[in-house]
Design an enzyme around this catalytic site. Structure first.
Site, PDB file in Angstrom:
ATOM      1  N   GLU A 258      83.393  24.710 -47.317  1.00  0.00           N
ATOM      2  CA  GLU A 258      83.513  24.991 -45.805  1.00  0.00           C
ATOM      3  C   GLU A 258      82.208  26.081 -45.367  1.00  0.00           C
ATOM      4  O   GLU A 258      81.365  26.592 -45.973  1.00  0.00           O
ATOM      5  CB  GLU A 258      84.574  25.961 -45.565  1.00  0.00           C
ATOM      6  CG  GLU A 258      84.821  26.562 -44.149  1.00  0.00           C
ATOM      7  CD  GLU A 258      86.123  27.294 -44.046  1.00  0.00           C
ATOM      8  OE1 GLU A 258      86.571  27.445 -42.867  1.00  0.00           O
ATOM      9  OE2 GLU A 258      86.469  28.237 -44.881  1.00  0.00           O
TER      10      GLU A 258
ATOM     11  N   LYS B 101      89.660  22.103 -38.737  1.00  0.00           N
ATOM     12  CA  LYS B 101      90.557  22.870 -39.173  1.00  0.00           C
ATOM     13  C   LYS B 101      91.839  23.424 -38.183  1.00  0.00           C
ATOM     14  O   LYS B 101      91.214  23.540 -37.047  1.00  0.00           O
ATOM     15  CB  LYS B 101      89.572  24.132 -39.486  1.00  0.00           C
ATOM     16  CG  LYS B 101      90.392  25.545 -40.259  1.00  0.00           C
ATOM     17  CD  LYS B 101      89.291  26.573 -40.678  1.00  0.00           C
ATOM     18  CE  LYS B 101      90.020  27.270 -41.638  1.00  0.00           C
ATOM     19  NZ  LYS B 101      88.886  28.467 -41.914  1.00  0.00           N
TER      20      LYS B 101
ATOM     21  N   CYS C 225      90.361  25.773 -46.210  1.00  0.00           N
ATOM     22  CA  CYS C 225      90.468  27.197 -46.514  1.00  0.00           C
ATOM     23  C   CYS C 225      91.831  27.621 -46.164  1.00  0.00           C
ATOM     24  O   CYS C 225      92.810  27.414 -46.884  1.00  0.00           O
ATOM     25  CB  CYS C 225      89.281  27.778 -45.987  1.00  0.00           C
ATOM     26  SG  CYS C 225      88.930  29.545 -46.577  1.00  0.00           S
TER      27      CYS C 225
END
Length: 293
Positions: free
Chosen positions: A44, A119, A153
């Site tokens: 990321e 995300k 993440c």
């Protein structure tokens, strides 16, 4: 069905040009190619390294400058994926849409196709520091090696979204990550193991290491890991491979999808099959909460 994956612990350091960035990325991809990897995972926010190129005053660029590199970024990784005949999960890159910034993972296919997964869960850090917006759709991607999902993440810390990905057929979850300290790193690492156990899937995780002179990206604490369910066909710790903490390197392992199918049917535990869908949502059937619409 087997596939080989390489996860890159990407070394963040100041650079002077896009060419510097491209050479570093090509080095990692060619190394993975030497190991005959089918998939290569970058972390990321690794493209924030481009901000260290700076402006004409010698100051680091602002996050709002990063979308201007999108075309070069896509061209680079499309070319690398085609040249090496690999699927590249090109970490995440910041893009702009309708005046909003999004943290978006990109999947580059060997045939030149490019897919995106924004995300879905945005940390307070991303909101307060960069005014980042959240994605609205979950995608599961069909590849010649099986179905995969990309959850970035913080996403992996939410059980529901991984349940949904598995319900849509994903056997492998790629998790590009970027954490700046031990606390954040271990949150992502521990929950990656939990998601692998809960859903009987593989999780491929990696993060950034090193340091750049860019605000909010100065510290990086990372380690790649290729994670399996915890059952007899797999290593006792559910760990197929891991890197050396905070080192510039990549790790590689083979994922056997048939083992997943076997343990789902007759493993020591059958966590996916034994869900109490009489008590809570069955994501395989619940259309009202389908984020892929």
């Amino acid at each position: 069905m087997k596939l080989r994956v390489s996860a890159i612990q990407y070394h963040m350091h100041d650079i002077r040009s896009f060419d510097d960035f491209a050479q570093q990325c090509e080095h990692y991809v060619k190394t993975a190619q030497e190991y005959e990897a089918d998939f290569v995972l970058f972390p990321e926010l690794f493209t924030t390294q481009l901000l260290s190129i700076g402006n004409d005053k010698g100051e680091p660029l602002e996050i709002t400058a990063l979308p201007a590199f999108t075309a070069q970024y896509k061209t680079l990784f499309t070319t690398l994926a085609k040249k090496t005949n690999t699927h590249i999960v090109g970490g995440t890159h910041i893009i702009e849409r309708e005046g909003h910034l999004y943290n978006v993972a990109h999947l580059f296919y060997p045939d030149g196709k490019v897919e995106e997964q924004a995300k879905l869960h945005i940390t307070p850090f991303e909101i307060e520091g960069w005014n980042m917006a959240a994605g609205e759709q979950l995608h599961v991607f069909d590849t010649e090696k099986g179905k995969i999902a990309i959850l970035t993440c913080y996403d992996i810390e939410f059980p529901e979204i991984v349940r949904m990905a598995k319900a849509k057929g994903a056997d492998v979850i790629f998790c590009p990550s970027c954490t700046d300290d031990r606390h954040g790193f271990h949150r992502v690492r521990y929950t990656s193991h939990a998601r692998a156990i809960e859903n009987q899937v593989y999780v491929v995780l990696t993060g950034t290491v090193g340091s750049i002179s860019v605000d909010l990206m100065r510290a990086n604490f990372g380690q790649a890991a290729i994670i399996s369910p915890n059952d007899i066909p797999f290593p006792p710790k559910g760990l197929l491979a891991e890197g050396e903490l905070n080192h510039d390197m990549l790790v590689t392992a083979d994922l056997d999808l048939n083992l997943l199918y076997e343990v789902r049917e007759k493993g020591s535990v059958t966590t996916w099959r034994d869900r109490r869908t009489d008590l809570y949502i069955d994501w395989e059937k619940d259309e009202d909460h389908d984020l892929s619409k």
